[in-house]
Design a protein around this motif. Structure first.
Motif, PDB file in Angstrom:
ATOM      1  N   TRP A  97      -0.998  14.557   5.018  1.00 32.27           N
ATOM      2  CA  TRP A  97      -1.364  14.383   6.418  1.00 32.27           C
ATOM      3  C   TRP A  97      -2.023  13.013   6.543  1.00 32.27           C
ATOM      4  CZ3 TRP A  97      -0.260  16.221  10.969  1.00 32.27           C
ATOM      5  CH2 TRP A  97      -1.069  15.890  12.048  1.00 32.27           C
ATOM      6  N   CYS A  98      -1.517  12.191   7.442  1.00 32.78           N
ATOM      7  CA  CYS A  98      -2.101  10.884   7.689  1.00 32.78           C
ATOM      8  C   CYS A  98      -2.984  10.984   8.933  1.00 32.78           C
ATOM      9  CB  CYS A  98      -1.014   9.831   7.888  1.00 32.78           C
ATOM     10  SG  CYS A  98      -1.697   8.184   8.237  1.00 32.78           S
ATOM     11  N   GLU A  99      -4.285  10.844   8.740  1.00 36.53           N
ATOM     12  CA  GLU A  99      -5.226  10.912   9.863  1.00 36.53           C
ATOM     13  C   GLU A  99      -4.987   9.773  10.844  1.00 36.53           C
ATOM     14  OE1 GLU A  99      -7.335  13.287  10.549  1.00 36.53           O
ATOM     15  OE2 GLU A  99      -7.242  14.412   8.677  1.00 36.53           O
ATOM     16  N   LYS A 100      -4.637   8.617  10.353  1.00 38.88           N
ATOM     17  CA  LYS A 100      -4.433   7.436  11.195  1.00 38.88           C
ATOM     18  C   LYS A 100      -3.210   7.605  12.103  1.00 38.88           C
ATOM     19  CE  LYS A 100      -5.427   2.939  11.856  1.00 38.88           C
ATOM     20  NZ  LYS A 100      -6.696   2.371  12.138  1.00 38.88           N
ATOM     21  N   LEU A 101      -2.115   8.144  11.544  1.00 42.37           N
ATOM     22  CA  LEU A 101      -0.897   8.332  12.326  1.00 42.37           C
ATOM     23  C   LEU A 101      -0.847   9.681  13.037  1.00 42.37           C
ATOM     24  CD1 LEU A 101       1.751   6.856   9.851  1.00 42.37           C
ATOM     25  CD2 LEU A 101       0.740   5.757  11.858  1.00 42.37           C
TER      26      LEU A 101
ATOM     27  N   LYS B  14       0.850  -1.175   0.000  1.00 47.32           N
ATOM     28  CA  LYS B  14       0.000   0.000   0.000  1.00 47.32           C
ATOM     29  C   LYS B  14       0.894   1.236   0.000  1.00 47.32           C
ATOM     30  CE  LYS B  14      -3.930   2.013   2.323  1.00 47.32           C
ATOM     31  NZ  LYS B  14      -4.881   1.908   3.426  1.00 47.32           N
ATOM     32  N   TRP B  15       0.537   2.197  -0.844  1.00 45.54           N
ATOM     33  CA  TRP B  15       1.327   3.413  -0.991  1.00 45.54           C
ATOM     34  C   TRP B  15       0.572   4.603  -0.419  1.00 45.54           C
ATOM     35  CZ3 TRP B  15       6.107   2.365  -2.361  1.00 45.54           C
ATOM     36  CH2 TRP B  15       6.349   1.177  -3.058  1.00 45.54           C
ATOM     37  N   CYS B  16       1.314   5.566   0.080  1.00 46.88           N
ATOM     38  CA  CYS B  16       0.717   6.770   0.648  1.00 46.88           C
ATOM     39  C   CYS B  16       0.409   7.759  -0.484  1.00 46.88           C
ATOM     40  CB  CYS B  16       1.674   7.397   1.649  1.00 46.88           C
ATOM     41  SG  CYS B  16       0.940   8.808   2.464  1.00 46.88           S
ATOM     42  N   ASP B  17      -0.870   7.877  -0.811  1.00 46.87           N
ATOM     43  CA  ASP B  17      -1.304   8.837  -1.814  1.00 46.87           C
ATOM     44  C   ASP B  17      -2.724   9.274  -1.480  1.00 46.87           C
ATOM     45  OD1 ASP B  17      -2.985   6.762  -2.715  1.00 46.87           O
ATOM     46  OD2 ASP B  17      -1.628   6.208  -4.327  1.00 46.87           O
ATOM     47  N   LEU B  18      -3.282  10.129  -2.294  1.00 47.01           N
ATOM     48  CA  LEU B  18      -4.614  10.668  -1.994  1.00 47.01           C
ATOM     49  C   LEU B  18      -5.736   9.654  -2.197  1.00 47.01           C
ATOM     50  CD1 LEU B  18      -4.181  14.287  -3.327  1.00 47.01           C
ATOM     51  CD2 LEU B  18      -4.562  13.590  -0.960  1.00 47.01           C
ATOM     52  N   LYS B  19      -5.425   8.461  -2.673  1.00 45.12           N
ATOM     53  CA  LYS B  19      -6.433   7.401  -2.781  1.00 45.12           C
ATOM     54  C   LYS B  19      -6.683   6.738  -1.425  1.00 45.12           C
ATOM     55  CE  LYS B  19      -5.026   6.373  -7.485  1.00 45.12           C
ATOM     56  NZ  LYS B  19      -4.291   5.419  -8.311  1.00 45.12           N
ATOM     57  N   CYS B  20      -5.760   6.902  -0.501  1.00 45.19           N
ATOM     58  CA  CYS B  20      -5.873   6.300   0.824  1.00 45.19           C
ATOM     59  C   CYS B  20      -6.964   6.995   1.637  1.00 45.19           C
ATOM     60  CB  CYS B  20      -4.546   6.405   1.564  1.00 45.19           C
ATOM     61  SG  CYS B  20      -4.622   5.759   3.254  1.00 45.19           S
ATOM     62  N   GLU B  21      -7.753   6.203   2.349  1.00 35.02           N
ATOM     63  CA  GLU B  21      -8.847   6.752   3.155  1.00 35.02           C
ATOM     64  C   GLU B  21      -8.354   7.581   4.341  1.00 35.02           C
ATOM     65  OE1 GLU B  21      -8.025   2.561   4.756  1.00 35.02           O
ATOM     66  OE2 GLU B  21      -8.120   3.503   2.775  1.00 35.02           O
ATOM     67  N   HIS B  22      -7.073   7.456   4.710  1.00 34.51           N
ATOM     68  CA  HIS B  22      -6.517   8.200   5.841  1.00 34.51           C
ATOM     69  C   HIS B  22      -5.764   9.453   5.397  1.00 34.51           C
ATOM     70  CE1 HIS B  22      -7.585   4.756   8.213  1.00 34.51           C
ATOM     71  NE2 HIS B  22      -6.800   3.977   7.499  1.00 34.51           N
ATOM     72  N   ALA B  23      -5.586   9.646   4.090  1.00 32.86           N
ATOM     73  CA  ALA B  23      -4.767  10.743   3.583  1.00 32.86           C
ATOM     74  C   ALA B  23      -5.562  12.024   3.397  1.00 32.86           C
ATOM     75  CB  ALA B  23      -4.140  10.352   2.248  1.00 32.86           C
ATOM     76  N   ALA B  24      -4.886  13.146   3.644  1.00 37.24           N
ATOM     77  CA  ALA B  24      -5.466  14.470   3.436  1.00 37.24           C
ATOM     78  C   ALA B  24      -4.343  15.407   3.000  1.00 37.24           C
ATOM     79  CB  ALA B  24      -6.110  14.980   4.721  1.00 37.24           C
ATOM     80  N   PHE B  25      -4.727  16.569   2.497  1.00 34.69           N
ATOM     81  CA  PHE B  25      -3.725  17.560   2.135  1.00 34.69           C
ATOM     82  C   PHE B  25      -2.952  17.960   3.381  1.00 34.69           C
ATOM     83  CE2 PHE B  25      -6.618  18.035  -1.448  1.00 34.69           C
ATOM     84  CZ  PHE B  25      -5.718  18.058  -2.501  1.00 34.69           C
ATOM     85  N   PRO B  26      -1.701  18.411   3.240  1.00 35.42           N
ATOM     86  CA  PRO B  26      -0.906  18.820   4.392  1.00 35.42           C
ATOM     87  C   PRO B  26      -1.649  19.848   5.254  1.00 35.42           C
ATOM     88  CG  PRO B  26       0.453  18.764   2.444  1.00 35.42           C
ATOM     89  CD  PRO B  26      -0.960  18.557   1.994  1.00 35.42           C
TER      90      PRO B  26
ATOM     91  N   LYS C  86       5.937   4.051   0.824  1.00 32.35           N
ATOM     92  CA  LYS C  86       5.252   2.889   1.353  1.00 32.35           C
ATOM     93  C   LYS C  86       4.440   3.299   2.590  1.00 32.35           C
ATOM     94  CE  LYS C  86       6.743  -1.616   2.156  1.00 32.35           C
ATOM     95  NZ  LYS C  86       7.802  -2.571   2.375  1.00 32.35           N
ATOM     96  N   CYS C  87       3.247   2.756   2.731  1.00 33.25           N
ATOM     97  CA  CYS C  87       2.373   3.078   3.855  1.00 33.25           C
ATOM     98  C   CYS C  87       3.043   2.712   5.181  1.00 33.25           C
ATOM     99  CB  CYS C  87       1.064   2.335   3.705  1.00 33.25           C
ATOM    100  SG  CYS C  87      -0.100   2.648   5.052  1.00 33.25           S
ATOM    101  N   LYS C  88       3.018   3.640   6.147  1.00 33.02           N
ATOM    102  CA  LYS C  88       3.636   3.425   7.450  1.00 33.02           C
ATOM    103  C   LYS C  88       2.634   2.985   8.514  1.00 33.02           C
ATOM    104  CE  LYS C  88       7.824   5.362   6.704  1.00 33.02           C
ATOM    105  NZ  LYS C  88       9.019   4.600   6.769  1.00 33.02           N
ATOM    106  N   VAL C  89       1.358   2.916   8.194  1.00 34.36           N
ATOM    107  CA  VAL C  89       0.332   2.619   9.194  1.00 34.36           C
ATOM    108  C   VAL C  89       0.591   1.272   9.861  1.00 34.36           C
ATOM    109  CG1 VAL C  89      -2.121   2.114   9.534  1.00 34.36           C
ATOM    110  CG2 VAL C  89      -1.433   4.103   8.212  1.00 34.36           C
TER     111      VAL C  89
END
Length: 56
Positions: free
Chosen positions: A36-40, A6-18, A49-52
């Protein structure tokens, strides 16, 4: 077959603009390098690569 990476991009449900306007050009045409990662609860490198799972 292995697990799908899983990659960190705007398709992720936890991702938002900085969260910070001046952070690495985040106001200019999506040229920013972090999300911005809402989960982390912190900024993470976009397209890395996703760090969650690693930090959970």
């Amino acid at each position: 077959m292995g697990t799908k990476t899983k990659w960190c991009d705007l398709k992720c449900e936890h991702a938002a603009f900085p969260k910070e306007d001046s952070l690495d050009g985040s106001n200019s045409c999506r040229t920013f390098q972090s999300l911005w990662c809402e989960k982390l609860g912190k900024h993470v490198v976009k397209n890395a690569k996703c760090k969650v799972k690693e930090e959970a």
